[in-house]
Design an enzyme around this catalytic site. Structure first.
Site, PDB file in Angstrom:
ATOM      1  N   SER A   1       2.623 -15.921   5.105  1.00 43.94           N
ATOM      2  CA  SER A   1       3.207 -14.594   5.304  1.00 43.94           C
ATOM      3  C   SER A   1       2.857 -14.053   6.677  1.00 43.94           C
ATOM      4  O   SER A   1       1.744 -14.293   7.170  1.00 43.94           O
ATOM      5  CB  SER A   1       2.630 -13.656   4.226  1.00 43.94           C
ATOM      6  OG  SER A   1       2.919 -12.310   4.491  1.00 43.94           O
TER       7      SER A   1
ATOM      8  N   GLY B   1       8.955  -7.877  -1.045  1.00 40.81           N
ATOM      9  CA  GLY B   1       8.281  -6.594  -0.889  1.00 40.81           C
ATOM     10  C   GLY B   1       9.216  -5.408  -0.877  1.00 40.81           C
ATOM     11  O   GLY B   1       9.591  -4.858  -1.930  1.00 40.81           O
TER      12      GLY B   1
ATOM     13  N   SER C   1      -2.012  -3.529  -4.706  1.00 43.45           N
ATOM     14  CA  SER C   1      -2.564  -3.497  -3.344  1.00 43.45           C
ATOM     15  C   SER C   1      -3.882  -2.726  -3.270  1.00 43.45           C
ATOM     16  O   SER C   1      -4.070  -1.703  -3.932  1.00 43.45           O
ATOM     17  CB  SER C   1      -1.554  -2.834  -2.408  1.00 43.45           C
ATOM     18  OG  SER C   1      -2.189  -2.395  -1.226  1.00 43.45           O
TER      19      SER C   1
ATOM     20  N   GLN D   1      -4.766  -7.568  -4.787  1.00 41.67           N
ATOM     21  CA  GLN D   1      -4.923  -7.955  -3.386  1.00 41.67           C
ATOM     22  C   GLN D   1      -5.987  -7.080  -2.764  1.00 41.67           C
ATOM     23  O   GLN D   1      -5.955  -5.855  -2.904  1.00 41.67           O
ATOM     24  CB  GLN D   1      -3.588  -7.775  -2.642  1.00 41.67           C
ATOM     25  CG  GLN D   1      -3.671  -7.936  -1.124  1.00 41.67           C
ATOM     26  CD  GLN D   1      -3.857  -6.604  -0.408  1.00 41.67           C
ATOM     27  OE1 GLN D   1      -3.288  -5.597  -0.819  1.00 41.67           O
ATOM     28  NE2 GLN D   1      -4.664  -6.592   0.640  1.00 41.67           N
TER      29      GLN D   1
ATOM     30  N   GLY E   1      11.140 -11.256   4.235  1.00 39.89           N
ATOM     31  CA  GLY E   1      12.575 -11.297   4.506  1.00 39.89           C
ATOM     32  C   GLY E   1      13.431 -11.824   3.374  1.00 39.89           C
ATOM     33  O   GLY E   1      14.640 -11.986   3.550  1.00 39.89           O
ATOM     34  N   ILE E   2      12.850 -12.090   2.223  1.00 34.16           N
ATOM     35  CA  ILE E   2      13.654 -12.624   1.103  1.00 34.16           C
ATOM     36  C   ILE E   2      14.488 -11.484   0.511  1.00 34.16           C
ATOM     37  O   ILE E   2      13.948 -10.490   0.030  1.00 34.16           O
ATOM     38  CB  ILE E   2      12.738 -13.258   0.033  1.00 34.16           C
ATOM     39  CG1 ILE E   2      12.029 -14.477   0.635  1.00 34.16           C
ATOM     40  CG2 ILE E   2      13.533 -13.631  -1.213  1.00 34.16           C
ATOM     41  CD1 ILE E   2      10.989 -15.103  -0.272  1.00 34.16           C
TER      42      ILE E   2
ATOM     43  N   HIS F   1       3.099 -10.768   6.888  1.00 30.22           N
ATOM     44  CA  HIS F   1       2.886  -9.386   6.441  1.00 30.22           C
ATOM     45  C   HIS F   1       4.177  -8.565   6.583  1.00 30.22           C
ATOM     46  O   HIS F   1       4.146  -7.380   6.888  1.00 30.22           O
ATOM     47  CB  HIS F   1       1.762  -8.740   7.264  1.00 30.22           C
ATOM     48  CG  HIS F   1       0.940  -7.745   6.509  1.00 30.22           C
ATOM     49  ND1 HIS F   1      -0.342  -7.996   6.086  1.00 30.22           N
ATOM     50  CD2 HIS F   1       1.218  -6.478   6.111  1.00 30.22           C
ATOM     51  CE1 HIS F   1      -0.829  -6.920   5.472  1.00 30.22           C
ATOM     52  NE2 HIS F   1       0.111  -5.985   5.467  1.00 30.22           N
TER      53      HIS F   1
ATOM     54  N   GLY G   1       0.819  -1.200   0.000  1.00 34.23           N
ATOM     55  CA  GLY G   1       0.000   0.000   0.000  1.00 34.23           C
ATOM     56  C   GLY G   1       0.853   1.251   0.000  1.00 34.23           C
ATOM     57  O   GLY G   1       2.028   1.217   0.381  1.00 34.23           O
TER      58      GLY G   1
HETATM   59  C1  LIG Z   1       5.169  -0.602   2.653  1.00 34.88           C
HETATM   60  C2  LIG Z   1       4.431  -1.895   2.715  1.00 34.88           C
HETATM   61  C3  LIG Z   1       3.078  -1.912   2.449  1.00 34.88           C
HETATM   62  C4  LIG Z   1       2.383  -3.121   2.479  1.00 34.88           C
HETATM   63  N1  LIG Z   1       1.066  -3.129   2.141  1.00 34.88           N
HETATM   64  C5  LIG Z   1       0.417  -4.305   2.044  1.00 34.88           C
HETATM   65  C6  LIG Z   1      -0.910  -4.339   1.558  1.00 34.88           C
HETATM   66  O1  LIG Z   1      -1.494  -3.324   1.189  1.00 34.88           O
HETATM   67  N2  LIG Z   1      -1.511  -5.554   1.495  1.00 34.88           N
HETATM   68  C7  LIG Z   1      -0.889  -6.719   1.878  1.00 34.88           C
HETATM   69  O2  LIG Z   1      -1.491  -7.785   1.800  1.00 34.88           O
HETATM   70  N3  LIG Z   1       0.377  -6.702   2.324  1.00 34.88           N
HETATM   71  C8  LIG Z   1       1.040  -5.538   2.394  1.00 34.88           C
HETATM   72  N4  LIG Z   1       2.339  -5.525   2.810  1.00 34.88           N
HETATM   73  C9  LIG Z   1       3.033  -6.798   3.101  1.00 34.88           C
HETATM   74  C10 LIG Z   1       3.677  -7.342   1.825  1.00 34.88           C
HETATM   75  O3  LIG Z   1       2.713  -7.749   0.896  1.00 34.88           O
HETATM   76  C11 LIG Z   1       4.573  -8.552   2.115  1.00 34.88           C
HETATM   77  O4  LIG Z   1       3.853  -9.518   2.837  1.00 34.88           O
HETATM   78  C12 LIG Z   1       5.847  -8.187   2.877  1.00 34.88           C
HETATM   79  O5  LIG Z   1       6.306  -6.911   2.512  1.00 34.88           O
HETATM   80  C13 LIG Z   1       6.939  -9.210   2.581  1.00 34.88           C
HETATM   81  O6  LIG Z   1       8.058  -8.950   3.348  1.00 34.88           O
HETATM   82  P1  LIG Z   1       9.386  -8.201   2.790  1.00 34.88           P
HETATM   83  O7  LIG Z   1       9.031  -6.763   2.669  1.00 34.88           O
HETATM   84  O8  LIG Z   1      10.361  -8.474   3.877  1.00 34.88           O
HETATM   85  O9  LIG Z   1       9.772  -8.833   1.485  1.00 34.88           O
HETATM   86  C14 LIG Z   1       3.052  -4.327   2.806  1.00 34.88           C
HETATM   87  C15 LIG Z   1       4.418  -4.297   3.089  1.00 34.88           C
HETATM   88  C16 LIG Z   1       5.106  -3.106   3.036  1.00 34.88           C
HETATM   89  C17 LIG Z   1       6.578  -3.107   3.295  1.00 34.88           C
END
Ligand SMILES: Cc1cc2nc3c(=O)[nH]c(=O)nc-3n(C[C@H](O)[C@H](O)[C@H](O)COP(=O)(O)O)c2cc1C
Length: 377
Positions: A273, A328, A104, A124, A307-308, A275, A77
Site C-alpha cells: 500500500s 478505503g 483504525s 490497525q 485505487g480499487i 496509504h 482515521g
Molecule cells: C480518510 C482516510 C483515513 C485513513 N486513515 C488511515 C489510518 O488511520 N491508518 C492506515 O493505516 N491507513 C489509513 N488510510 C489509508 C487506507 O487504509 C488505505 O491504505 C487507502 O485508503 C486505500 O486507498 P483507497 O482509498 O484509494 O481505496 C486512510 C485513508 C483515508 C482515505
C-alpha cells in the site's frame, strides 16, 4: 447509486470541504494518488470464452477464515467525522456482507465499542517507538477481543497534505471562521453527523492511539501525543511479534526486501500500500509493487490496496498475486451519505461487478485468476 464513484459525488455535496478534502486528498502533488488509478487503468485483460462459468464464486479464505467477498474495508482515521458513528457503521456493514473492516488507530471511537458492536477482529495501530507504551496497547487489544493486528509502517512523520491546511482541517484543530462557515452551509453534516456525535457521546477524543484515551479532537496536545513514531523500527516489530499471539501484518510495504524482513520477523502478512497516495508523494502504487512482493514472500498473506474502485480492479489485483484486497475512500463516502445501508449497497455493487467480471473473464474461482493473461495498455 450505480458505482462506487457515485458515492464520492454525493459525499462531496454532503460534506464540508475540510472533511471531504481530508478524505479525498493525497500528499503534495497527488502523484501517488493518481498513480493508484492509472496503474489499474493501464492493465488490460485477455479473457477466455466458452468456459461454463455457471458455477462461479468469489468466496475467498484468508488466514483460514472464509469470506463471502474478496475485498474488505481499509482502516481510516477520523471516520466518525465523515459519517455518524462511522467506525461502527463500517464494521457492521462489512460483517453483514461477509467481510471485515479494519479499525483504525486514528479513530474517534473506543476500540472496545467497535469490537462489541461491529466485530471483525482486525485492528490497525500506529505504534509509538517505545516498548512500554506498545505493550500496554497490545494488552488492551487482546482484552477487547482483537486477534489480527496491522502495524502501519509508512507514517514515521505526518505527511504534507496541503489541502488540509487550505481547507481548515489541520492538527491541532481550531474552530476558525472558515470552519464555522462550512458548518453553516452544510447543516445536514453539522446536525446529523457532528452535532449528533457530540450530543450522543460528547466531544470526540483520540481513543485508540495508546492504551489510554488520547486528547480531545480540539486539543493542543494532539501533536505531542504522536511523537516518537519516527523511532519505530523492525526491532519494535520483533518485540510485538514476541508478545502478540494473533495474526500480525505490516501495512505500507512497497519494497520486496521489506516484505522479506516482515516474514523474517514472524509476521503473517503484509499490506502492499502507498496509504491511498496520502504519505510519500511519488511512491509507487501498491499494484505496481505487488508482483515483486508476491515473488519475495510466496508463502505469506499479501493484501493490496489503493485505487480499487471496480470489480475489474479487484480481479486485476488478485490475478497479480494478492490474497485479498482492501478498499478505503468509497466505503467511507457511502457511510457518510447513507450509513450502514449505504456501505452495504456499495459493497453489493462491487460484489456484483466482481461476479459479472469473473463470468466475462471465463473464471469460476478466485484461485483460477492467478496467471490470467493481462497486457499493458
Ligand atoms: C480518510 C482516510 C483515513 C485513513 N486513515 C488511515 C489510518 O488511520 N491508518 C492506515 O493505516 N491507513 C489509513 N488510510 C489509508 C487506507 O487504509 C488505505 O491504505 C487507502 O485508503 C486505500 O486507498 P483507497 O482509498 O484509494 O481505496 C486512510 C485513508 C483515508 C482515505
Amino acid at each position: 447509486m450505480l458505482s462506487l464513484q457515485d458515492f464520492e459525488h454525493r459525499a462531496k455535496r454532503r460534506l464540508p470541504l475540510s472533511i471531504f478534502g481530508y478524505v479525498s486528498g493525497g500528499g503534495e502533488e497527488d502523484l501517488s494518488l493518481r498513480a493508484n488509478r492509472a496503474d489499474f487503468d493501464a492493465l488490460r485483460f485477455q479473457p477466455r470464452i466458452l468456459c461454463d462459468v455457471s458455477g462461479r464464486s468469489q468466496r475467498l479464505a484468508l488466514f483460514g477464515q472464509d469470506h463471502a467477498l474478496p475485498f474488505a474495508i481499509a482502516p481510516m482515521g477520523f471516520s466518525a467525522l465523515a459519517a455518524y458513528d462511522g467506525d461502527v457503521v463500517l464494521a457492521q456493514a462489512a460483517r453483514e456482507m461477509g467481510s471485515f473492516a479494519i479499525c483504525s488507530a486514528a479513530s474517534l471511537t473506543p476500540l472496545e465499542r467497535v469490537a462489541a458492536q461491529g466485530g471483525g477482529g482486525w485492528f490497525q495501530c500506529y505504534i509509538p517507538g517505545e516498548e512500554t507504551r506498545i505493550g500496554a496497547l497490545l494488552d488492551r487489544l487482546l482484552t477487547a477481543g482483537f486477534d489480527k493486528l496491522v502495524v502501519t509502517g509508512d507514517v514515521p512523520v505526518a505527511a504534507n497534505r496541503e489541502n488540509n491546511a487550505k481547507n481548515g482541517f489541520d492538527a491541532p484543530f481550531r474552530i476558525t471562521p472558515q470552519l464555522i462557515w462550512q458548518g453553516i452551509t452544510h447543516p445536514r453534516w453539522t446536525l446529523g453527523t457532528m452535532g449528533r456525535e457530540i450530543w450522543t457521546r460528547g466531544m470526540p477524543h483520540f481513543e485508540n492511539m495508546e492504551a489510554v484515551q488520547g486528547p480531545p479532537l480540539f486539543s493542543r496536545d494532539l501533536v505531542r501525543s504522536t511523537i516518537a513514531r519516527d523511532r519505530l523500527s523492525w526491532t519494535h516489530l520483533d518485540f510485538i511479534r514476541a508478545r502478540w499471539p494473533g495474526k500480525l501484518l505490516v501495512k505500507g510495504v512497497l519494497h520486496p526486501d521489506d516484505a522479506r524482513r516482515a516474514r523474517d520477523c514472524g509476521c503473517d502478512g503484509v499490506i502492499v500500500s502507498n496509504h491511498g497516495g496520502r504519505q510519500l508523494d511519488g511512491a509507487i502504487s501498491g499494484l505496481r509493487a505487488l508482483p515483486a512482493v508476491r515473488e519475495a514472500v510466496p508463502d505469506m498473506a499479501v493484501i493490496v490496496d489503493g485505487g480499487i474502485r471496480r470489480g475489474t480492479d479487484v480481479l486485476k489485483a488478485l490475478a497479480l498475486g494478492a490474497d485479498f484486497t482492501l478498499v478505503g475512500r468509497p466505503f467511507l463516502y457511502a457511510a457518510a451519505t447513507d450509513g450502514v445501508e449505504g456501505v452495504r449497497h456499495a459493497m453489493k455493487l462491487l460484489a456484483e461487478e466482481v461476479d459479472r467480471d469473473m463470468a466475462l473473464l471465463g473464471v469460476n474461482r478466485i484461485e483460477d485468476l492467478r496467471g490470467l493473461s493481462m497486457v499493458k495498455a
